[in-house]
Design a protein around this motif. Structure first.
Motif, PDB file in Angstrom:
ATOM      1  N   TYR A   1      -0.772   8.839   4.802  1.00 40.08           N
ATOM      2  CA  TYR A   1      -1.611  10.049   4.559  1.00 40.08           C
ATOM      3  C   TYR A   1      -2.839   9.971   5.587  1.00 40.08           C
ATOM      4  O   TYR A   1      -3.441  10.848   6.151  1.00 40.08           O
ATOM      5  CB  TYR A   1      -2.407   9.623   3.139  1.00 40.08           C
ATOM      6  CG  TYR A   1      -1.508  10.197   2.251  1.00 40.08           C
ATOM      7  CD1 TYR A   1      -1.056  11.609   1.940  1.00 40.08           C
ATOM      8  CD2 TYR A   1      -1.007   9.232   1.132  1.00 40.08           C
ATOM      9  CE1 TYR A   1      -0.336  12.058   0.911  1.00 40.08           C
ATOM     10  CE2 TYR A   1      -0.227   9.679  -0.160  1.00 40.08           C
ATOM     11  CZ  TYR A   1       0.304  11.021  -0.196  1.00 40.08           C
ATOM     12  OH  TYR A   1       0.971  11.531  -1.009  1.00 40.08           O
TER      13      TYR A   1
ATOM     14  N   ASP B   1      -0.419   3.093   5.498  1.00 36.13           N
ATOM     15  CA  ASP B   1      -0.864   4.489   4.732  1.00 36.13           C
ATOM     16  C   ASP B   1      -0.516   5.769   5.771  1.00 36.13           C
ATOM     17  O   ASP B   1      -1.250   6.071   6.714  1.00 36.13           O
ATOM     18  CB  ASP B   1      -2.224   4.506   4.421  1.00 36.13           C
ATOM     19  CG  ASP B   1      -2.505   5.588   3.427  1.00 36.13           C
ATOM     20  OD1 ASP B   1      -1.676   6.447   3.243  1.00 36.13           O
ATOM     21  OD2 ASP B   1      -3.725   5.336   2.813  1.00 36.13           O
TER      22      ASP B   1
ATOM     23  N   GLY C   1       0.753  -1.190  -0.104  1.00 31.53           N
ATOM     24  CA  GLY C   1       0.016   0.117  -0.211  1.00 31.53           C
ATOM     25  C   GLY C   1       0.931   1.104   0.127  1.00 31.53           C
ATOM     26  O   GLY C   1       2.062   1.117   0.509  1.00 31.53           O
ATOM     27  N   ARG C   2       0.305   2.508  -0.165  1.00 31.93           N
ATOM     28  CA  ARG C   2       0.984   3.583  -0.176  1.00 31.93           C
ATOM     29  C   ARG C   2       1.581   3.836   1.277  1.00 31.93           C
ATOM     30  O   ARG C   2       0.731   3.598   2.149  1.00 31.93           O
ATOM     31  CB  ARG C   2       0.209   4.795  -0.897  1.00 31.93           C
ATOM     32  CG  ARG C   2      -0.822   5.205   0.134  1.00 31.93           C
ATOM     33  CD  ARG C   2      -1.603   6.545  -0.894  1.00 31.93           C
ATOM     34  NE  ARG C   2      -2.831   6.904   0.147  1.00 31.93           N
ATOM     35  CZ  ARG C   2      -3.568   7.990  -0.148  1.00 31.93           C
ATOM     36  NH1 ARG C   2      -3.099   8.601  -1.350  1.00 31.93           N
ATOM     37  NH2 ARG C   2      -4.367   8.608   0.417  1.00 31.93           N
ATOM     38  N   GLY C   3       2.716   4.522   1.403  1.00 32.07           N
ATOM     39  CA  GLY C   3       3.138   4.824   2.748  1.00 32.07           C
ATOM     40  C   GLY C   3       4.326   3.895   3.080  1.00 32.07           C
ATOM     41  O   GLY C   3       5.318   3.958   2.115  1.00 32.07           O
TER      42      GLY C   3
END
Length: 225
Positions: free
Chosen positions: A123, A121, A99-101
């Protein structure tokens, strides 16, 4: 008699010429065939031996009592990261566990057995989840980390301190959309030699808004002292 002799001489001459022609043609053809085969045989390159494949596709093999690994960060927000350990892909887009992060894989530093993988994540509110995750890492555990898109937006001082304890030298300066790959260990007495960090800089970024991806491979000792 004279005419007969002439005819015999002509016939003999024609026979000799025909024989010579046949022999010349045959031997020339054979010579060409032999020469062609010889030439092909001489010029034919020996079949190239297959180059040995090293674990994780690395450039070289690791000595005994070392683990082979390769960590690749994400590319912008398009291509996800991957983490390979002892020729096993632990995290990747194909495995659908990234996942992003921050993407982290925990491995037993003695046996090389995968303990856990998780993606955080940065964010969103995953920073608290990440703190709990890092706090629970047991001594002797290898920690393989790869960033994707942005890993630092909500990274707080406590998270940075945890990574510093794992041997990171760059987590303190990790910024927005920087790329980062890292292999450390719980209980490491010195800084880890396995870390790469590249800043998000519009003057040098390979992608619009993101730096180029990072790739790091190496051999991690079973006990990182």
């Amino acid at each position: 008699m004279r005419v007969t002799s002439v005819i015999r001489a002509v016939v003999l001459l024609l026979t000799l010429l025909g024989t010579w022609f046949l022999m010349q043609t045959y031997f020339q053809h054979s010579w060409r065939a032999i020469s062609l085969r010889s030439w092909l045989g001489a010029s034919k390159k020996p079949s190239s031996e297959k180059l040995p494949r090293h674990k994780c596709g690395n450039q070289k093999s690791c000595p005994q009592n070392y683990f082979a690994f390769k960590i690749i960060s994400g590319a912008a927000n398009v291509v996800g990261p991957s983490i390979c350990f002892e020729d096993l892909v632990l995290m990747s887009s194909v495995k659908n566990n990234i996942g992003r992060g921050l993407n982290i894989a925990l491995v037993n530093g003695t046996t090389g057995k995968l303990l856990k993988t998780d993606a955080f994540d940065m964010y969103s509110g995953d920073v608290t989840k990440l703190q709990t995750f890092l706090q629970g890492i047991k001594r002797g555990t290898l920690v393989l980390t790869a960033s994707y898109d942005d890993a630092a937006t909500k990274m707080n001082a406590k998270v940075r301190a945890y990574f510093t304890e794992l041997g990171s030298s760059h987590v303190g300066t990790l910024g927005f959309r920087d790329n980062w790959v890292f292999l450390g260990a719980k209980g490491l007495m010195n800084k880890s030699p396995f870390e790469k960090h590249i800043k998000n800089d519009k003057e040098t970024n390979k992608y619009e808004g993101w730096p180029e991806l990072l790739e790091m491979e190496g051999c991690a000792p079973r006990k990182m002292d």
